[in-house]
Design a protein around this motif. Structure first.
Motif, mmCIF file in Angstrom:
data_model
loop_
_atom_site.group_PDB
_atom_site.id
_atom_site.type_symbol
_atom_site.label_atom_id
_atom_site.label_comp_id
_atom_site.label_asym_id
_atom_site.label_seq_id
_atom_site.Cartn_x
_atom_site.Cartn_y
_atom_site.Cartn_z
ATOM 1 N N ILE A 139 62.023 -28.007 -13.854
ATOM 2 C CA ILE A 139 61.693 -26.772 -14.561
ATOM 3 C C ILE A 139 62.939 -25.928 -14.726
ATOM 4 C CG2 ILE A 139 60.415 -24.605 -14.393
ATOM 5 C CD1 ILE A 139 58.174 -26.119 -12.999
ATOM 6 N N ARG A 140 63.149 -25.421 -15.947
ATOM 7 C CA ARG A 140 64.297 -24.584 -16.225
ATOM 8 C C ARG A 140 64.004 -23.111 -15.926
ATOM 9 N NH1 ARG A 140 68.157 -26.736 -19.730
ATOM 10 N NH2 ARG A 140 68.474 -28.923 -19.147
ATOM 11 N N TYR A 169 60.949 -26.505 -19.890
ATOM 12 C CA TYR A 169 61.399 -27.833 -19.499
ATOM 13 C C TYR A 169 62.589 -28.238 -20.369
ATOM 14 C CZ TYR A 169 57.030 -28.440 -16.919
ATOM 15 O OH TYR A 169 55.995 -28.301 -16.037
ATOM 16 N N PRO A 170 63.353 -29.218 -19.922
ATOM 17 C CA PRO A 170 64.443 -29.715 -20.767
ATOM 18 C C PRO A 170 63.893 -30.272 -22.076
ATOM 19 C CG PRO A 170 64.675 -30.515 -18.510
ATOM 20 C CD PRO A 170 63.318 -29.891 -18.603
ATOM 21 N N ALA A 171 64.703 -30.218 -23.138
ATOM 22 C CA ALA A 171 64.284 -30.734 -24.441
ATOM 23 C C ALA A 171 63.923 -32.203 -24.327
ATOM 24 C CB ALA A 171 65.403 -30.540 -25.458
ATOM 25 N N GLY A 172 62.789 -32.578 -24.894
ATOM 26 C CA GLY A 172 62.341 -33.963 -24.878
ATOM 27 C C GLY A 172 61.619 -34.366 -23.620
ATOM 28 N N ALA A 173 61.382 -33.441 -22.704
ATOM 29 C CA ALA A 173 60.739 -33.802 -21.439
ATOM 30 C C ALA A 173 59.326 -34.322 -21.660
ATOM 31 C CB ALA A 173 60.722 -32.591 -20.502
ATOM 32 N N THR A 174 58.580 -33.707 -22.549
ATOM 33 C CA THR A 174 57.198 -34.154 -22.814
ATOM 34 C C THR A 174 57.031 -34.690 -24.236
ATOM 35 O OG1 THR A 174 56.424 -31.998 -23.636
ATOM 36 C CG2 THR A 174 56.390 -32.364 -21.250
ATOM 37 N N GLY A 175 57.934 -34.314 -25.135
ATOM 38 C CA GLY A 175 57.778 -34.742 -26.530
ATOM 39 C C GLY A 175 56.664 -34.013 -27.253
ATOM 40 N N GLY A 176 56.161 -32.933 -26.681
ATOM 41 C CA GLY A 176 55.067 -32.206 -27.304
ATOM 42 C C GLY A 176 55.516 -31.348 -28.482
ATOM 43 N N ALA A 195 56.029 -26.198 -27.199
ATOM 44 C CA ALA A 195 56.733 -25.868 -28.435
ATOM 45 C C ALA A 195 58.223 -25.866 -28.154
ATOM 46 C CB ALA A 195 56.311 -24.498 -28.955
ATOM 47 N N PRO A 196 59.039 -26.503 -29.017
ATOM 48 C CA PRO A 196 60.500 -26.464 -28.838
ATOM 49 C C PRO A 196 61.009 -25.031 -28.973
ATOM 50 C CG PRO A 196 59.845 -28.192 -30.386
ATOM 51 C CD PRO A 196 58.638 -27.350 -30.149
ATOM 52 N N MET A 197 61.876 -24.618 -28.071
ATOM 53 C CA MET A 197 62.455 -23.276 -28.092
ATOM 54 C C MET A 197 63.949 -23.401 -27.853
ATOM 55 S SD MET A 197 59.886 -21.111 -28.503
ATOM 56 C CE MET A 197 60.476 -19.554 -27.883
ATOM 57 N N GLY A 198 64.711 -23.579 -28.942
ATOM 58 C CA GLY A 198 66.145 -23.779 -28.782
ATOM 59 C C GLY A 198 66.427 -25.130 -28.162
ATOM 60 N N GLY A 199 67.060 -25.103 -27.019
ATOM 61 C CA GLY A 199 67.407 -26.354 -26.357
ATOM 62 C C GLY A 199 66.415 -26.759 -25.289
ATOM 63 N N ILE A 200 65.247 -26.162 -25.236
ATOM 64 C CA ILE A 200 64.269 -26.492 -24.211
ATOM 65 C C ILE A 200 62.898 -26.685 -24.865
ATOM 66 C CG2 ILE A 200 65.496 -25.190 -22.428
ATOM 67 C CD1 ILE A 200 63.345 -23.004 -22.763
ATOM 68 N N GLU A 201 61.920 -27.149 -24.062
ATOM 69 C CA GLU A 201 60.503 -27.159 -24.440
ATOM 70 C C GLU A 201 59.794 -26.122 -23.579
ATOM 71 O OE1 GLU A 201 59.881 -31.868 -25.585
ATOM 72 O OE2 GLU A 201 58.910 -31.012 -23.819
ATOM 73 N N GLU A 202 58.930 -25.360 -24.199
ATOM 74 C CA GLU A 202 58.274 -24.293 -23.457
ATOM 75 C C GLU A 202 56.756 -24.460 -23.517
ATOM 76 O OE1 GLU A 202 59.585 -19.923 -23.194
ATOM 77 O OE2 GLU A 202 57.912 -19.901 -24.635
ATOM 78 N N VAL A 203 56.140 -24.358 -22.338
ATOM 79 C CA VAL A 203 54.683 -24.329 -22.232
ATOM 80 C C VAL A 203 54.259 -22.878 -22.071
ATOM 81 C CG1 VAL A 203 52.678 -24.994 -20.852
ATOM 82 C CG2 VAL A 203 54.554 -26.615 -21.182
ATOM 83 N N ARG A 204 53.393 -22.423 -22.954
ATOM 84 C CA ARG A 204 52.860 -21.062 -22.860
ATOM 85 C C ARG A 204 51.346 -21.164 -23.055
ATOM 86 N NH1 ARG A 204 54.623 -15.569 -23.715
ATOM 87 N NH2 ARG A 204 56.745 -16.385 -23.900
#
Length: 575
Positions: A171-172, A218-225, A138-147
């Motif tokens: 990984i951020r 992860y950085p934004a757009g890393a997986t496109g999920g 899920a996009p979270m601001g300027g990153i993508e987050e896996v939870r």
């Protein structure tokens, strides 16, 4: 030495005796409690946020046939929306003879995976699960987050759980939580590898039902999920407004407005005719020495015409009218003799042409026919009952037929009301069943609610659907004018004894109409006053009181008689 051994021998004997009762069963002694020794989860997040997972489980079996693992795959994300992370393509394998047959089922917010073997299992076995999970990113601001609740959800305790997450990008940040599902307590250990491309998490000693939730940024757009959302079916969504339900409500509005318009046209015509022609009936209904009601309407007909119902007061007025016209005699019994207030109705052989309408003849027959079917000359008001109710129902039906024969209604008012009411009730019941079904399985419950409202409106509006003809509306207008005259209580004066007796006859003819219009006290008092002025008038030709009774008591007697008659008819349940 022997003496010392005797207590010991006795103790051993007692112990041997009770040992069968105190020793645990063999199965209980050998069965070990089941638990997860290790739960190792390796997650690789690919393009589109699809995660491929391999989970290696070292499980201590204690005689069961398999293991069960629960995944949290749905979370409420608002009143009407859920975020879902579906687990699909579950496969199982085992290098050491563990269970491999997989069954998957949905249970509330969870997906339950059960892996079973062909028979009871004991000891340690390794089971490898392979599956895919979507919607983790899920996009979270300027990153993508896996939870993800990557480990846990077991029905047994877990000695050690570990998770690795590899997303192919730098990984951020990482974090993890252990314990109940919404726990904010950190896990035993979490870090990234030396290249910062893999997150590593571990937790020791988890209780049954506990979860290990891992978080990786992860950085934004890393997986496109992107997260996956589904509309949750609740009461709020079941009754939501959408294209279908909005159209149904709009159609209901059009139907209700159209129905009101149709009723306005029907009832508005009656109102216009009443306003225009009511004055034509507002005068003394006397031609010479004869009484002529407007349009020749009888009292029972008036009640049915006005409220479109043949009810108790219409029958009571008809009984009084039959007496005034000489078809029966009303005799008030002496309360001092009988111990109660009662009246006898006595049938008279009226001379002259038969002026009875169909419903009047049926009413006379109903009054003067005994329960065994034989004719009787008189009947007490208190004795009405038995088959009288059945015959009275025929009278009521004949009164409806009569207003149709007179041309005042195109169809019987009771039939029209019944058809519309039954149709409305049926539509309401259908709407109730439909609303329940639609609320349980769809978001279209408002359609069923619209049907309920339409059915209720139809049943209610059906009471106003009987429509008078133009002729009926005109007669109604004259009747309304006649009522205005009766309520004023005005009559032209007459001189002499004949004038007084003529007034008694005229006022008597008006009295049945006063019963319908609820003006009995005024007109009964008028008859009483006229009788007091007539010499020797201690009774009426159609009403006789007991000894010592005279017309000064007539007003009270008439008021009581009409109440008692309506009560007797009501108790017979004929109407």
């Amino acid at each position: 030495m022997l003496g010392r051994s005797r207590p010991m021998m006795a103790f051993l004997a007692i112990a041997a005796f009770f040992s069968p009762f105190t020793s645990p069963p063999a199965s209980a002694a050998t069965a070990a409690p089941e638990r997860v020794i290790k739960d190792q989860v390796a997650i690789r997040v690919g393009s589109g946020g699809v995660a491929r997972v391999r989970e290696t489980i070292t499980y201590e079996f204690g005689g069961g046939r398999g293991l069960e693992r629960s995944f949290v795959t749905r979370r409420h994300d608002g009143v009407t929306r859920d975020r879902v992370q579906p687990v699909t393509g579950v496969r199982a394998s085992s290098p050491d003879g563990g269970p491999t047959r997989v069954t998957v089922r949905e249970s509330g917010l969870n997906t339950v995976v059960k892996v079973t073997g062909t028979g009871p299992l004991t000891g340690r076995r390794t089971v490898v699960l392979d599956y895919e999970v979507r919607g983790l990113v899920a996009p979270m601001g300027g990153i993508e987050e896996v939870r993800w609740t990557a480990a846990g959800g077991w029905r047994v305790p877990v000695d050690e759980a570990s998770v690795t997450v590899d997303g192919g990008a730098m990984i951020r940040h990482v974090n993890c939580f252990a314990g109940p599902l919404e726990s904010a307590v950190g896990c035993t250990q979490y870090y990234t590898n030396h290249t910062h491309t893999q997150g590593v998490f571990s937790q020791r000693q988890m209780l049954s039902g506990d979860h290990l939730t891992v978080v990786v940024g992860y950085p934004a757009g890393a997986t496109g999920g992107r997260p996956i959302y589904e509309r949750r079916h609740t009461v709020a969504t079941a009754f939501s407004v959408n294209a279908v339900t909005g159209g149904a409500l709009l159609g209901l509005l059009v139907l209700l407005v159209g129905g009101v318009g149709a009723l306005y046209l029907l009832r508005g015509r009656d109102a216009r005719i009443v306003d225009r022609k009511a004055a034509e009936g507002d005068h003394a209904p006397v031609a010479g020495a004869e009484f002529e009601p407007p349009d020749g309407v009888r009292p029972g007909q008036i009640g049915t015409l006005i409220d479109e119902r043949a009810d108790v007061i219409d029958v009571t007025a008809t009984i009084v009218d039959l007496a005034v016209r000489g078809h029966l005699l009303i005799e008030e019994e002496d309360r001092a003799v009988t111990g109660r207030l009662d009246w006898a109705l006595r049938r008279l052989d009226r001379q002259g042409p038969d002026d009875l309408l169909g419903y009047e003849r049926l009413l006379l027959d109903a009054l003067f026919t005994a329960p065994d079917g034989t004719a009787r000359e008189s009947v007490k008001l208190s004795e009405l009952g038995g088959t009288f109710a059945t015959r009275l129902a025929r009278v009521r039906s004949a009164m409806y037929d009569d207003v149709v024969e007179q041309g005042w209604f195109a169809r019987r008012p009771d039939t029209v009301r019944s058809r519309w009411t039954v149709a409305g009730m049926a539509l309401t019941v259908l709407g109730l069943a439909g609303t329940v079904a639609l609320a349980l399985f769809t978001d279209l419950a408002l359609v069923g609610l619209a049907v309920i409202i339409a059915g209720a409106a139809l049943a209610y509006g059906g009471q106003y659907m009987p429509a008078k003809t133009a002729r009926g509306a005109t007669v109604l207008a004259h009747t309304i004018g006649f009522r205005a005259f009766l309520e004023r209580g005005e009559m032209p004066e007459a001189d002499g004894e004949m004038g007084a007796r003529q007034r008694i006859a005229l006022f008597s003819r008006l009295l049945p109409y006063a019963v319908v219009f609820d003006a009995v006290p005024k007109w009964a008092k008028t008859v009483e006053d006229a009788g007091e002025r007539a010499e020797g008038a201690d009774n009426l030709y159609w009403y006789e009181g007991p000894a010592e009774w005279d017309l000064s008591k007539f007003a009270e007697s008439m008021r009581t008689f009409t109440l008692a008659t309506s009560g007797s008819i009501s108790q017979s349940r004929g109407l």
